[in-house]
Motif scaffolding. Sequence first.
Motif, PDB file in Angstrom:
ATOM      1  N   MET A   1       0.833  -1.193   0.000  1.00  8.16           N
ATOM      2  CA  MET A   1       0.000   0.000   0.000  1.00  8.16           C
ATOM      3  C   MET A   1       0.874   1.252   0.000  1.00  8.16           C
ATOM      4  SD  MET A   1      -3.286  -0.422  -0.085  1.00  8.16           S
ATOM      5  CE  MET A   1      -4.584  -1.640   0.196  1.00  8.16           C
ATOM      6  N   GLN A   2       0.458   2.245  -0.754  1.00  3.97           N
ATOM      7  CA  GLN A   2       1.277   3.446  -0.915  1.00  3.97           C
ATOM      8  C   GLN A   2       0.492   4.696  -0.519  1.00  3.97           C
ATOM      9  OE1 GLN A   2       2.547   5.486  -4.837  1.00  3.97           O
ATOM     10  NE2 GLN A   2       4.162   3.994  -4.464  1.00  3.97           N
ATOM     11  N   LEU A   3       1.120   5.519   0.309  1.00  7.00           N
ATOM     12  CA  LEU A   3       0.559   6.803   0.710  1.00  7.00           C
ATOM     13  C   LEU A   3       1.261   7.908  -0.055  1.00  7.00           C
ATOM     14  CD1 LEU A   3      -0.971   8.813   2.551  1.00  7.00           C
ATOM     15  CD2 LEU A   3       0.894   8.549   4.199  1.00  7.00           C
ATOM     16  N   GLY A   4       0.491   8.722  -0.786  1.00  5.85           N
ATOM     17  CA  GLY A   4       1.053   9.844  -1.515  1.00  5.85           C
ATOM     18  C   GLY A   4       0.858  11.138  -0.748  1.00  5.85           C
ATOM     19  N   ILE A   5       1.937  11.890  -0.553  1.00  2.00           N
ATOM     20  CA  ILE A   5       1.851  13.196   0.117  1.00  2.00           C
ATOM     21  C   ILE A   5       1.773  14.260  -0.967  1.00  2.00           C
ATOM     22  CG2 ILE A   5       2.921  14.796   1.724  1.00  2.00           C
ATOM     23  CD1 ILE A   5       4.356  12.513   3.016  1.00  2.00           C
ATOM     24  N   GLN A  61       4.558  -1.388   8.416  1.00  2.00           N
ATOM     25  CA  GLN A  61       5.198  -0.400   7.565  1.00  2.00           C
ATOM     26  C   GLN A  61       4.268   0.043   6.442  1.00  2.00           C
ATOM     27  OE1 GLN A  61       8.771  -2.453   6.257  1.00  2.00           O
ATOM     28  NE2 GLN A  61       9.952  -1.615   7.946  1.00  2.00           N
ATOM     29  N   LEU A  62       4.567   1.221   5.915  1.00  2.00           N
ATOM     30  CA  LEU A  62       3.777   1.783   4.831  1.00  2.00           C
ATOM     31  C   LEU A  62       4.711   2.525   3.888  1.00  2.00           C
ATOM     32  CD1 LEU A  62       0.760   2.188   3.964  1.00  2.00           C
ATOM     33  CD2 LEU A  62       0.817   4.346   5.229  1.00  2.00           C
ATOM     34  N   GLU A  63       4.550   2.304   2.584  1.00  2.00           N
ATOM     35  CA  GLU A  63       5.362   3.034   1.619  1.00  2.00           C
ATOM     36  C   GLU A  63       4.806   4.445   1.451  1.00  2.00           C
ATOM     37  OE1 GLU A  63       7.382   1.483  -2.278  1.00  2.00           O
ATOM     38  OE2 GLU A  63       5.403   2.242  -2.826  1.00  2.00           O
ATOM     39  N   VAL A  64       5.681   5.421   1.528  1.00  2.00           N
ATOM     40  CA  VAL A  64       5.270   6.830   1.443  1.00  2.00           C
ATOM     41  C   VAL A  64       5.986   7.500   0.274  1.00  2.00           C
ATOM     42  CG1 VAL A  64       5.111   9.033   2.665  1.00  2.00           C
ATOM     43  CG2 VAL A  64       4.940   6.881   3.946  1.00  2.00           C
ATOM     44  N   VAL A  65       5.234   8.270  -0.493  1.00  2.00           N
ATOM     45  CA  VAL A  65       5.795   8.976  -1.654  1.00  2.00           C
ATOM     46  C   VAL A  65       5.600  10.480  -1.479  1.00  2.00           C
ATOM     47  CG1 VAL A  65       5.731   9.243  -4.156  1.00  2.00           C
ATOM     48  CG2 VAL A  65       5.237   7.027  -3.141  1.00  2.00           C
ATOM     49  N   ASP A  66       6.690  11.203  -1.566  1.00  2.00           N
ATOM     50  CA  ASP A  66       6.651  12.671  -1.546  1.00  2.00           C
ATOM     51  C   ASP A  66       6.483  13.141  -2.989  1.00  2.00           C
ATOM     52  OD1 ASP A  66       6.923  15.346  -1.012  1.00  2.00           O
ATOM     53  OD2 ASP A  66       9.104  15.286  -0.768  1.00  2.00           O
ATOM     54  N   ILE A  67       5.273  13.587  -3.324  1.00  2.00           N
ATOM     55  CA  ILE A  67       4.937  13.978  -4.687  1.00  2.00           C
ATOM     56  C   ILE A  67       5.222  15.475  -4.872  1.00  2.00           C
ATOM     57  CG2 ILE A  67       3.062  14.159  -6.377  1.00  2.00           C
ATOM     58  CD1 ILE A  67       1.760  11.737  -4.978  1.00  2.00           C
ATOM     59  N   PRO A  68       5.940  15.857  -5.928  1.00  2.00           N
ATOM     60  CA  PRO A  68       6.240  17.282  -6.148  1.00  2.00           C
ATOM     61  C   PRO A  68       4.982  18.146  -6.094  1.00  2.00           C
ATOM     62  CG  PRO A  68       7.441  15.934  -7.722  1.00  2.00           C
ATOM     63  CD  PRO A  68       6.501  15.008  -6.988  1.00  2.00           C
ATOM     64  N   GLY A  69       5.133  19.348  -5.574  1.00  3.40           N
ATOM     65  CA  GLY A  69       4.003  20.247  -5.410  1.00  3.40           C
ATOM     66  C   GLY A  69       3.320  20.584  -6.727  1.00  3.40           C
ATOM     67  N   LEU A  70       2.020  20.715  -6.660  1.00  5.57           N
ATOM     68  CA  LEU A  70       1.248  21.074  -7.851  1.00  5.57           C
ATOM     69  C   LEU A  70       1.424  22.558  -8.168  1.00  5.57           C
ATOM     70  CD1 LEU A  70      -0.953  20.409  -9.990  1.00  5.57           C
ATOM     71  CD2 LEU A  70      -2.626  21.129  -8.280  1.00  5.57           C
ATOM     72  N   ILE A  71       1.786  22.847  -9.406  1.00  7.14           N
ATOM     73  CA  ILE A  71       1.909  24.238  -9.858  1.00  7.14           C
ATOM     74  C   ILE A  71       0.879  24.446 -10.963  1.00  7.14           C
ATOM     75  CG2 ILE A  71       3.430  25.989 -10.829  1.00  7.14           C
ATOM     76  CD1 ILE A  71       5.796  24.330  -9.824  1.00  7.14           C
ATOM     77  N   LYS A 189      -9.922   8.078  -4.153  1.00  7.90           N
ATOM     78  CA  LYS A 189      -8.868   7.728  -3.195  1.00  7.90           C
ATOM     79  C   LYS A 189      -9.142   8.363  -1.832  1.00  7.90           C
ATOM     80  CE  LYS A 189      -5.452   7.352  -6.887  1.00  7.90           C
ATOM     81  NZ  LYS A 189      -5.266   5.898  -6.810  1.00  7.90           N
ATOM     82  N   PRO A 190      -8.962   7.603  -0.738  1.00  2.38           N
ATOM     83  CA  PRO A 190      -9.121   8.187   0.591  1.00  2.38           C
ATOM     84  C   PRO A 190      -8.134   9.336   0.778  1.00  2.38           C
ATOM     85  CG  PRO A 190      -8.910   5.785   0.709  1.00  2.38           C
ATOM     86  CD  PRO A 190      -8.572   6.187  -0.694  1.00  2.38           C
ATOM     87  N   SER A 261       0.532   8.843  10.843  1.00  8.11           N
ATOM     88  CA  SER A 261       0.874   7.505  10.366  1.00  8.11           C
ATOM     89  C   SER A 261      -0.190   6.499  10.768  1.00  8.11           C
ATOM     90  CB  SER A 261       2.250   7.081  10.898  1.00  8.11           C
ATOM     91  OG  SER A 261       2.286   7.119  12.309  1.00  8.11           O
ATOM     92  N   ARG A 262      -0.675   6.593  11.999  1.00 10.93           N
ATOM     93  CA  ARG A 262      -1.700   5.650  12.452  1.00 10.93           C
ATOM     94  C   ARG A 262      -3.020   5.891  11.720  1.00 10.93           C
ATOM     95  NH1 ARG A 262      -1.162   6.333  17.731  1.00 10.93           N
ATOM     96  NH2 ARG A 262      -2.765   7.923  17.855  1.00 10.93           N
ATOM     97  N   SER A 263      -3.386   7.154  11.551  1.00  8.92           N
ATOM     98  CA  SER A 263      -4.655   7.479  10.889  1.00  8.92           C
ATOM     99  C   SER A 263      -4.650   7.050   9.429  1.00  8.92           C
ATOM    100  CB  SER A 263      -4.926   8.988  10.978  1.00  8.92           C
ATOM    101  OG  SER A 263      -5.075   9.390  12.324  1.00  8.92           O
ATOM    102  N   MET A 264      -3.526   7.265   8.734  1.00  5.63           N
ATOM    103  CA  MET A 264      -3.449   6.883   7.323  1.00  5.63           C
ATOM    104  C   MET A 264      -3.494   5.370   7.164  1.00  5.63           C
ATOM    105  SD  MET A 264      -3.574   9.697   5.736  1.00  5.63           S
ATOM    106  CE  MET A 264      -3.609   8.829   4.180  1.00  5.63           C
ATOM    107  N   TYR A 265      -2.920   4.656   8.109  1.00  3.92           N
ATOM    108  CA  TYR A 265      -2.933   3.189   8.100  1.00  3.92           C
ATOM    109  C   TYR A 265      -4.376   2.690   8.106  1.00  3.92           C
ATOM    110  CZ  TYR A 265      -1.177  -1.473   9.511  1.00  3.92           C
ATOM    111  OH  TYR A 265      -0.861  -2.804   9.579  1.00  3.92           O
ATOM    112  N   TYR A 266      -5.177   3.263   8.998  1.00  4.72           N
ATOM    113  CA  TYR A 266      -6.580   2.845   9.091  1.00  4.72           C
ATOM    114  C   TYR A 266      -7.416   3.402   7.944  1.00  4.72           C
ATOM    115  CZ  TYR A 266      -5.473   0.974  13.684  1.00  4.72           C
ATOM    116  OH  TYR A 266      -4.920   0.242  14.710  1.00  4.72           O
ATOM    117  N   LEU A 267      -7.047   4.585   7.443  1.00  7.00           N
ATOM    118  CA  LEU A 267      -7.773   5.167   6.315  1.00  7.00           C
ATOM    119  C   LEU A 267      -7.637   4.284   5.077  1.00  7.00           C
ATOM    120  CD1 LEU A 267      -9.440   7.713   5.590  1.00  7.00           C
ATOM    121  CD2 LEU A 267      -7.332   8.751   4.772  1.00  7.00           C
ATOM    122  N   LEU A 268      -6.513   3.582   4.980  1.00  5.93           N
ATOM    123  CA  LEU A 268      -6.284   2.654   3.886  1.00  5.93           C
ATOM    124  C   LEU A 268      -7.022   1.330   4.085  1.00  5.93           C
ATOM    125  CD1 LEU A 268      -2.490   3.310   3.273  1.00  5.93           C
ATOM    126  CD2 LEU A 268      -4.228   3.309   1.488  1.00  5.93           C
TER     127      LEU A 268
END
Length: 354
Positions: A1-5, A61-71, A189-190, A261-268
């Motif tokens: 599972m992947q969390l995108g920031i 564990q959870l995979e996290v991706v730092d996505i470049p800011g939207l312009i 997507k949640p 981290s805990r909230s995103m885990y359950y949100l998924l």
Amino acid sequence: MQLGIIGMPSVGKTTIFELLTESRDRVHNIGKTNVAIARIPDERIDYLSQLYKPKKTSYAQLEVVDIPGLIPGAEKAAVLFLDSVRKADALLHVVRVFEESEVPSFNNEINPVKDIETINYELLLADLDLIEKRMERINNNKKKNQMLKELSLLERLKEAVENEVPISSLEFNDEEEEIMQNYQFLTTKPMMICLNLGENHLSHPDYPLRHEVMDLAQLKKYPVVEISASIEREIADLDGEERQIFMEEIGIEEAGIIKISRSMYYLLGLISFFTVGEDEVKAWTINQGDKAKKAAGKIHSDIERGFIRAEVVEYQDLKELGNMQAVKEKGLFRLEGKEYIVKDGDIVHFRFNI
């Protein structure tokens, strides 16, 4: 599972990414996606580790991706943003509230409501584009009569998206759910809103537009967490007693990064079951509703294939009674079959034969 920031530029995304993944000392690529693994803090694992004193302790564990800011208006950046969002299973939208002269804000304004709406609009536009292209292909298809149900569903989705209603807020029957599995809509997507506050906002949380932000989040059904990334970084730099004293001084009971981290885990839709012993105490990640046999497969496919039964103890029972022998004497040690739905916090030992 992947969390995108996700978020606009200069909102603190990378700082939160570094705190979540404990990767502050690594070199990150500016303008590109960065990927790392986040450990999910869990006081239950802490307790079990103290009880069993294992050679190794492993958290979920959870995979996290730092996505470049939207312009907005930057087409190349928007393509990267949308492609990265499409790959994520859930989104953490970081929204700037803090004021910092050394970190210029996008368009020289701090407007959390506008930022949320801008990101939402981009996601809606992407979904609308996908819907319209698919509808065009169906309408031009000689076998159109065989796809009328899908076309009808797409028309309903189009109407919702054009009215700025995220697809996640709609309800679908079983047949429509099956059709939906063929798509990767972004507004399904949640999402959680992370409001990045200034240090002064922690003691005086009634910052400008706060009520409007909360109303918007409630309308869109987005959970909200308020943290100060700068304060979280200070907390992360402290150890043990110093950390606790600092948190008490500023009135924080729990670090915001732990809440995220805990909230995103359950949100998924994820939960943890535990295996314990002198060699290792470990949290295993499964989906809510997974049955015992499938959960066994998380450990090893052989265990799933040769599943006999699951020996199950509830975490709270073990904690209250203090040891496994007392749990057994109280009759709280259970044998469950392959159809048993594993619960969050179950301590499980699988019996199998291959």
